[in-house]
Design an enzyme around this catalytic site. Structure first.
Site, PDB file in Angstrom:
ATOM      1  N   LYS A  26       0.853  -1.199   0.000  1.00  0.00           N
ATOM      2  CA  LYS A  26       0.000   0.000   0.000  1.00  0.00           C
ATOM      3  C   LYS A  26       0.887   1.246   0.000  1.00  0.00           C
ATOM      4  O   LYS A  26       1.895   1.289   0.717  1.00  0.00           O
ATOM      5  CB  LYS A  26      -0.899  -0.036   1.239  1.00  0.00           C
ATOM      6  CG  LYS A  26      -1.950   1.070   1.298  1.00  0.00           C
ATOM      7  CD  LYS A  26      -2.844   0.893   2.523  1.00  0.00           C
ATOM      8  CE  LYS A  26      -3.921   1.939   2.640  1.00  0.00           C
ATOM      9  NZ  LYS A  26      -4.784   1.734   3.819  1.00  0.00           N
TER      10      LYS A  26
ATOM     11  N   SER B 141      -9.639   1.619   2.920  1.00  0.00           N
ATOM     12  CA  SER B 141      -8.787   2.405   2.047  1.00  0.00           C
ATOM     13  C   SER B 141      -7.730   1.579   1.324  1.00  0.00           C
ATOM     14  O   SER B 141      -7.117   2.081   0.387  1.00  0.00           O
ATOM     15  CB  SER B 141      -8.093   3.518   2.836  1.00  0.00           C
ATOM     16  OG  SER B 141      -7.241   2.955   3.821  1.00  0.00           O
TER      17      SER B 141
ATOM     18  N   SER C  16      -9.795  -0.695   7.096  1.00  0.00           N
ATOM     19  CA  SER C  16      -9.229  -0.536   5.755  1.00  0.00           C
ATOM     20  C   SER C  16      -8.509  -1.736   5.175  1.00  0.00           C
ATOM     21  O   SER C  16      -8.146  -1.704   4.003  1.00  0.00           O
ATOM     22  CB  SER C  16      -8.272   0.654   5.730  1.00  0.00           C
ATOM     23  OG  SER C  16      -9.017   1.813   5.539  1.00  0.00           O
TER      24      SER C  16
HETATM   25  N1  GLN Z   1     -13.099   4.020   6.392  1.00  0.00           N
HETATM   26  C1  GLN Z   1     -12.471   4.474   7.594  1.00  0.00           C
HETATM   27  C2  GLN Z   1     -12.077   5.925   7.460  1.00  0.00           C
HETATM   28  O1  GLN Z   1     -12.336   6.494   6.448  1.00  0.00           O
HETATM   29  C3  GLN Z   1     -11.309   3.614   7.933  1.00  0.00           C
HETATM   30  C4  GLN Z   1     -10.103   3.898   7.139  1.00  0.00           C
HETATM   31  C5  GLN Z   1      -8.929   3.067   7.526  1.00  0.00           C
HETATM   32  O2  GLN Z   1      -9.051   2.025   8.180  1.00  0.00           O
HETATM   33  N2  GLN Z   1      -7.762   3.549   7.164  1.00  0.00           N
HETATM   34  O3  GLN Z   1     -11.521   6.511   8.354  1.00  0.00           O
END
Ligand code: GLN
Length: 499
Positions: free
Chosen positions: A78, A153, A177
């Site tokens: 990532k 994400s 994410s």
């Molecule tokens: N969807 C969540 C957010 O937007 C989690 C994102 C993540 O785990 N990095 O904060």
């Protein structure tokens, strides 16, 4: 079978027996990326030259009888994990040309174990999002239906694994994410216990919640990747100096007598699609048939997790992201009069709308006069959420739930509705707030053929039990063997097909 279709464990066998070389394997994956990624958009950067050099080194190590846990295995990373000499953008304009001078702790470990880094995966900007639509550097599509989001994400990591554009990938999970994109793309994803994996060199979003973890084609591969990256790192003050077990050894398909907690607050929750609920219920039935015992449990503070997370995560983000000011590195809007004007303009142009929204939310929650009411109160409730889990694990070994309330939605469907987007995290946020591990394993499909994941949460540092349950489920079904029809002549027909 094409080499890029291999699982990590299958490739390891072939490499060990010298039936294939790491260079052939890496070439096959790079070829697949060239063929496929214009349709998916999983990668921000493909590191062809360095990947082939790493593969050659892996072949040398193997021929000398050496090598590590992941020798010659092509992986995606990532794009918020620092890689020395390889651009690390966080899918943001502000870091679009940032080339880190050092490797993250997990990257050092991957290299020490002989892995090949094929490229950097697309993501929501600074990991803020659930759909990959917040990437400033391109759209990522779900390999199962190109008109849909891959989740986020770590959407690029999940899509790359699902479309065979790597054998496994690293993601990060602050509120879901890793697990949510794994669920939407039909792959396995694990958020380890907070402190299990070093965060050194992980670009920080919310430091008390962030954790790096693997996305893989099956649970065996997930265990192998976790064994390679887990462990203490003195450069991360929250890494825990606990010995790392051999996670592969935990994989027995025996879950007789295992106590599974089903949180009353999750099932029948408003927003949980009946389709997802019925697939989850069936999966729970499979575990029961294998001898597990199910019991209803209660997580009484579950209704507060979204509010608590969306105060704590943006607060930490507003502080972490203050360093991007155009002075030391990253994008600078030069030619502005005066320092303050340069800051303002750099940050306005460098950050996308969701990142700006989070910075504003967090700055507000931390500001004098509001701190106690928002950040302070959220921290107190966070403690209660942790306590819910401590009490639950007195009577059960694991907690099983959906990962996401719905299957992958269409690209664009929720972009103007941040609240709906935030609600897609209702089942995953609490593991981060409590610091416990959570695993997503593919467990079925929606009527429209979209993958659905099962979440298995466990006690701190009990990744072994999660992997064992995931493995047992995998042995009992063939869900994880199904692949998206990307190569079928009608593969593209799915794009935009009304459902
Ligand atoms: N969807 C969540 C957010 O937007 C989690 C994102 C993540 O785990 N990095 O904060």
């Amino acid at each position: 079978m094409k080499l890029y279709e291999l699982t990590i464990h299958a490739a390891q066998d072939l490499l060990k027996r010298r039936e294939i070389s790491a260079v052939d394997l890496t070439r096959s994956v790079l070829e697949r990326i060239r063929e496929m990624d214009s349709r998916i958009g999983a990668y921000i950067t493909v590191a062809e030259t360095s990947a082939l050099a790493q593969a050659e080194a892996a072949d040398r190590a193997i021929s000398e009888g050496g090598g590590g846990m992941l020798t010659g295995i092509p992986l995606a990373v990532k794009d918020l994990i620092c890689t020395r000499g390889l651009r690390t953008t966080c899918a943001s304009r502000i870091l679009e040309n940032f080339v880190p001078p050092y490797d993250a702790g997990v990257i050092e470990r991957l290299h020490a174990e002989g892995a090949v880094v094929v490229g950097k995966a697309n993501m929501d900007e600074f990991a803020m999002g659930s759909s990959n639509e917040n990437s400033a550097l391109g759209v990522t599509r779900n390999p199962w239906d190109l008109s849909r989001i891959p989740g986020g994400s770590s959407g690029g990591s999940a899509a790359a694994v699902a479309a065979d554009m790597c054998l496994g990938a690293l993601g990060s999970d602050t509120g879901g994410s890793i697990r949510q994109p794994a669920s939407h793309c039909g792959v396995v994803g694990l958020k380890p216990t907070y402190g299990r994996v070093s965060r050194y060199g992980l670009v920080a979003f919310a430091s008390s919640l962030d954790q790096i973890g693997p996305l893989a084609k099956d649970v065996t591969d997930c265990a192998a990747m976790l064994s390679a990256i887990a462990g203490y790192d003195r450069r991360d003050s929250t890494a825990v100096p606990k010995p790392v077990p051999d996670y592969g050894a935990a994989l027995r398909a025996d879950i007789k007598g295992l106590r599974i907690g089903l949180p009353r607050e999750y099932y029948g929750a408003s927003g949980l699609s009946p389709e997802v609920e019925s697939v989850i219920q069936k999966a729970v039935g499979v575990l029961e048939e294998m001898g597990a015992r199910c019991m209803e449990i209660s997580l009484p503070h579950a209704p507060y997790v979204v509010a608590v997370y969306y105060l704590i995560a943006p607060s930490e983000a507003s502080s972490n992201l203050a360093r991007y000011d155009g002075v030391k590195y990253g994008f600078r809007d030069a030619g502005r009069e005066g320092l303050l004007e340069m800051y303002r303009s750099t940050r306005s142009k460098g950050f996308g709308p969701e990142v700006q929204r989070r910075i504003i939310l967090g700055t507000y929650a931390l500001s004098a006069g509001y701190y106690d009411a928002y950040y302070g109160k959220a921290s107190q409730v966070r403690t209660l959420i942790g306590q819910d889990f401590r009490e639950a694990f007195e009577s059960c070994d694991v907690i099983v739930s959906p990962v996401a309330p719905t299957p992958a939605f269409r690209i664009g469907e929720n972009v103007d509705d941040p609240l709906t987007m935030y609600l897609s995290d209702i089942f995953t946020l609490s593991a981060n707030l409590a610091g416990i591990p959570g695993l997503s394993v593919p467990c079925g499909f929606s009527g429209g053929g979209l993958p659905i994941g099962l979440q298995i949460m466990g006690n701190h540092f009990d990744e072994e039990t999660l992997l064992r349950v995931g493995y047992a489920f995998e042995q009992a079904t063939d869900v994880h063997l199904r692949k998206p029809a990307l190569d079928a002549p009608d593969g593209m027909d799915r794009q935009g097909d009304p459902e």
